[in-house]
Design a protein around this motif. Sequence first.
Motif, PDB file in Angstrom:
ATOM      1  N   ALA A  92       0.675  -1.233  -0.119  1.00 45.02           N
ATOM      2  CA  ALA A  92      -0.212   0.148   0.211  1.00 45.02           C
ATOM      3  C   ALA A  92       0.786   1.357  -0.126  1.00 45.02           C
ATOM      4  N   MET A  93       1.821   1.238   0.903  1.00 45.36           N
ATOM      5  CA  MET A  93       2.778   2.519   0.992  1.00 45.36           C
ATOM      6  C   MET A  93       3.310   2.616  -0.541  1.00 45.36           C
ATOM      7  N   GLY A  94       4.180   1.568  -0.890  1.00 42.95           N
ATOM      8  CA  GLY A  94       4.764   1.687  -2.365  1.00 42.95           C
ATOM      9  C   GLY A  94       3.877   2.279  -3.380  1.00 42.95           C
ATOM     10  N   ASP A  95       2.801   1.817  -3.242  1.00 43.42           N
ATOM     11  CA  ASP A  95       1.844   2.202  -4.450  1.00 43.42           C
ATOM     12  C   ASP A  95       1.496   3.796  -4.332  1.00 43.42           C
ATOM     13  N   CYS A  96       1.131   4.235  -2.975  1.00 46.96           N
ATOM     14  CA  CYS A  96       1.013   5.701  -2.687  1.00 46.96           C
ATOM     15  C   CYS A  96       2.452   6.451  -3.138  1.00 46.96           C
ATOM     16  N   GLU A  97       3.492   6.085  -2.786  1.00 45.80           N
ATOM     17  CA  GLU A  97       4.718   6.644  -3.220  1.00 45.80           C
ATOM     18  C   GLU A  97       4.911   6.844  -4.661  1.00 45.80           C
ATOM     19  N   THR A  98       4.473   5.719  -5.378  1.00 48.97           N
ATOM     20  CA  THR A  98       4.602   5.641  -6.771  1.00 48.97           C
ATOM     21  C   THR A  98       3.513   6.785  -7.380  1.00 48.97           C
ATOM     22  N   CYS A  99       2.294   6.552  -6.973  1.00 46.95           N
ATOM     23  CA  CYS A  99       1.315   7.445  -7.523  1.00 46.95           C
ATOM     24  C   CYS A  99       1.801   8.955  -7.201  1.00 46.95           C
ATOM     25  N   LEU A 100       2.015   9.414  -6.172  1.00 48.02           N
ATOM     26  CA  LEU A 100       2.729  10.821  -5.756  1.00 48.02           C
ATOM     27  C   LEU A 100       3.781  11.064  -6.767  1.00 48.02           C
ATOM     28  N   ASP A 101       4.839  10.093  -7.060  1.00 50.74           N
ATOM     29  CA  ASP A 101       5.980  10.665  -8.101  1.00 50.74           C
ATOM     30  C   ASP A 101       5.199  10.771  -9.599  1.00 50.74           C
ATOM     31  N   VAL A 102       3.991   9.789  -9.958  1.00 51.40           N
ATOM     32  CA  VAL A 102       3.493  10.093 -11.133  1.00 51.40           C
ATOM     33  C   VAL A 102       2.703  11.579 -11.171  1.00 51.40           C
ATOM     34  N   ILE A 103       2.157  11.782 -10.006  1.00 54.14           N
ATOM     35  CA  ILE A 103       1.266  13.237 -10.069  1.00 54.14           C
ATOM     36  C   ILE A 103       2.350  14.291 -10.183  1.00 54.14           C
ATOM     37  N   ARG A 104       3.527  14.169  -9.495  1.00 52.60           N
ATOM     38  CA  ARG A 104       4.425  15.435  -9.432  1.00 52.60           C
ATOM     39  C   ARG A 104       4.950  15.632 -10.931  1.00 52.60           C
ATOM     40  N   LYS A 105       5.173  14.324 -11.743  1.00 56.55           N
ATOM     41  CA  LYS A 105       5.687  14.210 -12.846  1.00 56.55           C
ATOM     42  C   LYS A 105       4.290  15.005 -14.120  1.00 56.55           C
ATOM     43  N   LEU A 106       3.383  14.675 -13.896  1.00 60.49           N
ATOM     44  CA  LEU A 106       2.033  15.128 -14.671  1.00 60.49           C
ATOM     45  C   LEU A 106       2.291  16.681 -14.411  1.00 60.49           C
ATOM     46  N   LYS A 107       2.300  17.233 -13.212  1.00 58.11           N
ATOM     47  CA  LYS A 107       2.289  18.782 -12.753  1.00 58.11           C
ATOM     48  C   LYS A 107       3.416  19.245 -13.589  1.00 58.11           C
ATOM     49  N   LYS A 108       4.544  18.574 -13.877  1.00 59.52           N
ATOM     50  CA  LYS A 108       5.810  19.328 -14.429  1.00 59.52           C
ATOM     51  C   LYS A 108       5.358  19.171 -16.144  1.00 59.52           C
ATOM     52  N   ASP A 109       5.141  17.977 -16.372  1.00 57.28           N
ATOM     53  CA  ASP A 109       5.122  17.753 -18.039  1.00 57.28           C
ATOM     54  C   ASP A 109       3.826  17.751 -18.599  1.00 57.28           C
ATOM     55  N   ALA A 110       2.740  17.809 -17.921  1.00 55.67           N
ATOM     56  CA  ALA A 110       1.207  17.899 -18.620  1.00 55.67           C
ATOM     57  C   ALA A 110       0.468  18.812 -17.738  1.00 55.67           C
TER      58      ALA A 110
END
Length: 478
Positions: free
Chosen positions: A177-195
């Motif tokens: 559960a924590m690993g998936d939360c951390e990956t989701c946060l990484d994706v969100i940060r990437k989307l905020k920057k690149d989309a």
Amino acid sequence: MGKNTAIIDIESQGASTSYSSIISIAGILVSPELEILDKFEFWCRNKPGHVPDPYSMWVNRGFERMKNSNLSHYSMMKQLHEYINKWSPCLWGGWNSIGFDFIMLQKENYRSLFPIYVTNQNGNEHSDFLPVTRASKLFYPDCVKTEMSKKSNPVFRLDSVGPLNFPNMDKKKMHTAMGDCETCLDVIRKLKKDAGPIYRAAQETTAKISAKKKIENTKIFTTVFYFYGKARPYIVTYLCNHGKYTWPMVFCLENNPNDLISLDYESLKESLKKPGKWVRALPLKHPMVLDPSYGLKTDLYKELGLKLLTERANLIKENKEFAKKVSLALGEIAQKKQDEKKDKATEELSHEDNLYAGGFPNPKDQNTMQEFQSVDDWQKKYKIISKIEDSRFVYLGKRLIYQNDPKALPTKEYEQIHSDIAKKILNPEETRFTTLPMAEKLIDDVRAEKDISAEKLDYMNEIDQYLKQMRQTYEKVL
């Protein structure tokens, strides 16, 4: 200043939201700037009388932690609600959270006598970063790397997206559960920057009221529908609310409204039943409402042009009678389908399945449930249960006592619940929930896999031992 976002993820001991239960839940609270403010992660024991699904347990590798946890499921739910209350109001989100995690959480709240819709009431809102990522990839193809399916469509499984985009991530934490939360946060940060434009537009439609206003008041916009494994852009305009389910219905502007407005009511109804839909549902579950320029990048809409699409949208807006007819027809079609389903259904809904059919608990019962949560002594909890009027919650309350302090139940009631569970989980028939015979067959099937790894075989043997102990416990009853 925007709201904080709480990213959550759930791992369960089975795939059914009605019959499985949470064995692990994690959350990360971040600021509007996506800085981490707080986090939690819980693992709990299996609920007595629940058969773990061996396949689900292999995917999340949670068997040992579930078996050895010193936290009961109910204690975990209590601690979880302390965090929910502490973090609220905020935006609750995750990866496919609207499709799975929130449904699972609501049903677990229901079964544990907690406020059911606590994460989307009183200023809380729901979001889902999977559809936001799909839309971002569609319009900004380089914003996130994905594998491609056999049909050449992007694959958005988190265990695939994570390692591709963040090669330094801790792969041992995948499917936790924590690993998936951390990956989701990484994706969100990437989307905020690149989309960024898609990310910002998605922030505007998390609350149902603001999403509804935006859909109804934007004359023409691009939205994204996902079906047959592919995200597809549509340029649409709001047409009406569904006649039965009340969610917004949008008109797909590649169709000529004149061909449909002129139809009589029965012909219109027939047209709505056919494939190739010219009207589509856009439920208020974090819908995408984007500028029409996104859809105009595709050949179909480029050829039609913004002028013609706007004329069609105007025609829809002017024909209120047409909108009323479509709403009425959709309602009648849906009602007929529901009636046919009822005619076919012979079995009575179980208490687990009765959350939506049974509706909300009344205010008096809600207060009694609050009282139930406020005391720690299970004998006192049993007395409080008797004051509840709704039979669903009386049953669920007694089952909570059975799971946590069976001695607090009168002998007759304990034996009744114990016997009901034994009949249910030892049933040799195929059912909607995992029974012991089903779990045992699954283990046999996995063991028979060609080239099975030693790790997987050992894992299945451990689960098998656990199931044998369960079988011994419950076979004594019958």
